[in-house]
Design a protein around this motif. Sequence first.
Motif, mmCIF file in Angstrom:
data_model
loop_
_atom_site.group_PDB
_atom_site.id
_atom_site.type_symbol
_atom_site.label_atom_id
_atom_site.label_comp_id
_atom_site.label_asym_id
_atom_site.label_seq_id
_atom_site.Cartn_x
_atom_site.Cartn_y
_atom_site.Cartn_z
ATOM 1 N N PHE A 120 24.641 46.863 -16.515
ATOM 2 C CA PHE A 120 25.026 46.969 -15.106
ATOM 3 C C PHE A 120 26.523 47.219 -14.952
ATOM 4 N N GLY A 121 27.325 46.643 -15.841
ATOM 5 C CA GLY A 121 28.763 46.898 -15.790
ATOM 6 C C GLY A 121 29.092 48.350 -16.061
ATOM 7 N N THR A 122 28.405 48.928 -17.055
ATOM 8 C CA THR A 122 28.637 50.333 -17.391
ATOM 9 C C THR A 122 28.201 51.250 -16.255
ATOM 10 N N LEU A 123 27.007 50.997 -15.704
ATOM 11 C CA LEU A 123 26.473 51.873 -14.661
ATOM 12 C C LEU A 123 27.273 51.753 -13.361
ATOM 13 N N ILE A 124 27.509 50.522 -12.912
ATOM 14 C CA ILE A 124 28.254 50.325 -11.663
ATOM 15 C C ILE A 124 29.698 50.789 -11.830
ATOM 16 N N GLY A 125 30.299 50.468 -12.978
ATOM 17 C CA GLY A 125 31.669 50.887 -13.245
ATOM 18 C C GLY A 125 31.820 52.394 -13.225
ATOM 19 N N THR A 126 30.877 53.102 -13.842
ATOM 20 C CA THR A 126 30.926 54.569 -13.850
ATOM 21 C C THR A 126 30.740 55.119 -12.446
ATOM 22 N N ALA A 127 29.826 54.500 -11.670
ATOM 23 C CA ALA A 127 29.573 54.967 -10.305
ATOM 24 C C ALA A 127 30.789 54.777 -9.410
ATOM 25 N N LEU A 128 31.514 53.671 -9.587
ATOM 26 C CA LEU A 128 32.633 53.352 -8.699
ATOM 27 C C LEU A 128 33.981 53.867 -9.204
ATOM 28 N N CYS A 129 34.128 53.935 -10.533
ATOM 29 C CA CYS A 129 35.422 54.339 -11.103
ATOM 30 C C CYS A 129 35.426 55.771 -11.620
ATOM 31 N N GLY A 130 34.227 56.309 -11.932
ATOM 32 C CA GLY A 130 34.143 57.641 -12.517
ATOM 33 C C GLY A 130 34.063 57.554 -14.030
ATOM 34 N N GLU A 131 33.350 58.507 -14.629
ATOM 35 C CA GLU A 131 33.188 58.522 -16.083
ATOM 36 C C GLU A 131 34.544 58.705 -16.757
ATOM 37 N N GLY A 132 34.760 57.932 -17.813
ATOM 38 C CA GLY A 132 36.026 58.012 -18.527
ATOM 39 C C GLY A 132 37.100 57.095 -17.982
ATOM 40 N N ASN A 133 36.787 56.368 -16.895
ATOM 41 C CA ASN A 133 37.783 55.482 -16.282
ATOM 42 C C ASN A 133 37.363 54.017 -16.328
ATOM 43 N N ILE A 134 36.533 53.679 -17.310
ATOM 44 C CA ILE A 134 36.040 52.296 -17.376
ATOM 45 C C ILE A 134 36.560 51.582 -18.623
ATOM 46 N N GLY A 135 37.767 51.944 -19.051
ATOM 47 C CA GLY A 135 38.360 51.298 -20.219
ATOM 48 C C GLY A 135 38.487 49.796 -20.049
ATOM 49 N N ALA A 136 38.912 49.349 -18.851
ATOM 50 C CA ALA A 136 39.062 47.914 -18.589
ATOM 51 C C ALA A 136 37.714 47.210 -18.644
ATOM 52 N N ILE A 137 36.657 47.888 -18.159
ATOM 53 C CA ILE A 137 35.321 47.293 -18.189
ATOM 54 C C ILE A 137 34.819 47.199 -19.628
ATOM 55 N N SER A 138 35.080 48.236 -20.434
ATOM 56 C CA SER A 138 34.694 48.198 -21.850
ATOM 57 C C SER A 138 35.431 47.086 -22.581
ATOM 58 N N LEU A 139 36.690 46.883 -22.225
ATOM 59 C CA LEU A 139 37.462 45.790 -22.816
ATOM 60 C C LEU A 139 36.837 44.446 -22.456
ATOM 61 N N LEU A 140 36.435 44.292 -21.199
ATOM 62 C CA LEU A 140 35.772 43.056 -20.779
ATOM 63 C C LEU A 140 34.452 42.860 -21.521
ATOM 64 N N ILE A 141 33.683 43.937 -21.681
ATOM 65 C CA ILE A 141 32.421 43.844 -22.423
ATOM 66 C C ILE A 141 32.682 43.352 -23.841
ATOM 67 N N ALA A 142 33.722 43.910 -24.466
ATOM 68 C CA ALA A 142 34.052 43.539 -25.842
ATOM 69 C C ALA A 142 34.400 42.058 -25.972
ATOM 70 N N ILE A 143 34.968 41.476 -24.919
ATOM 71 C CA ILE A 143 35.351 40.060 -24.950
ATOM 72 C C ILE A 143 34.201 39.166 -24.493
ATOM 73 N N ILE A 144 33.563 39.539 -23.389
ATOM 74 C CA ILE A 144 32.582 38.658 -22.750
ATOM 75 C C ILE A 144 31.267 38.595 -23.524
ATOM 76 N N VAL A 145 30.838 39.704 -24.138
ATOM 77 C CA VAL A 145 29.567 39.692 -24.873
ATOM 78 C C VAL A 145 29.548 38.628 -25.978
ATOM 79 N N PRO A 146 30.547 38.587 -26.873
ATOM 80 C CA PRO A 146 30.510 37.520 -27.874
ATOM 81 C C PRO A 146 30.648 36.125 -27.275
ATOM 82 N N VAL A 147 31.459 35.982 -26.221
ATOM 83 C CA VAL A 147 31.605 34.672 -25.573
ATOM 84 C C VAL A 147 30.268 34.212 -25.007
#
Length: 313
Positions: free
Chosen positions: A112-139
């Motif tokens: 949902f983060g990837t899909l909503i982020g892409t819809a609202l920020c545009g493809e290629g502009n979700i670096g911050a969301i990917s960073l959050l995924i990288a941190i939050i998934v293991p947590v």
Amino acid sequence: MSSFQTALSAVLPMFIMLSLGYFLRKINMVDDHTLNKMNKLCFKTFLAISLYYNIYKADIREVFNGKLIVYAVITQIVILGISLLAAYPTEKTKKRRGALAHGIFHTNFVIFGTLIGTALCGEGNIGAISLLIAIIVPVQNIISVILLELFREGGRIELRKVFGGVVTNPYVIAALAGFLTQLLHIQYPDMLSNVFRDLGRCGTPVALIVMGGLFNFGAVKSNLRSIAVGILFRLLIVPAILVPVTVWLGFCRADFIGLMCIFIAPCATTSFNLASAMDSDADLAAQLVVFTSVCSLGTIFMWIFILSRMGIF
């Protein structure tokens, strides 16, 4: 773009893909075996590649935000506390308390983060969301394993099992590989980079189609109260508490959208697999996935519409 169009652009693709999966299952074009294989393919390949590609393409120095990471981790502890407060008075047995608390806590942030982020920020502009995924998934995975172990009958935490489950998680491996690629300044030829991009693009739509196909609305009577509590806390109470705090702290643009997606996303599809593997109430876990996912189409639209009207994004 109007607030209504902004919300619709985020929710309509999810609705179509979930409906397509449900329809394909109803007409027997796919069966449970096929859907489960596709689910593993998405989890272990497409979504992991998508995370790797987004980290590889991101300017880490630009999107890195220590305040964002610390706040995101703190919110996981807050959500865990909220989930336990919801589960204890609702359920009487350890297994069911664990399943309900886990369902409220563990979100489907990757999809949902990837899909909503892409819809609202545009493809290629979700670096911050990917960073959050990288941190939050293991947590979330570490806390989920500890939570279910504590609520297992006679359960005790095995650190080796927790560590093994985290380091073998495809998202954790993909995130570490992405950061290593950045650290070593590796640059792929466009032809190879485009392969990663296109494989990653398969992840979210296929995962949503599979999720729709695996929906099972039967046998809910015995779990009705817990399902209602799970929906209320996961989709309404958690975001109602944390979204205003996030606005007040001044997070904006992709940082805010990434945090918002953690709070408004439904229960993670993998929570059922984890509940099954850890002797929790797998039936309740499965129903929480189904009903929070379906209801989230309405609540996600509501949150995005309200926040867009307020000018937050």
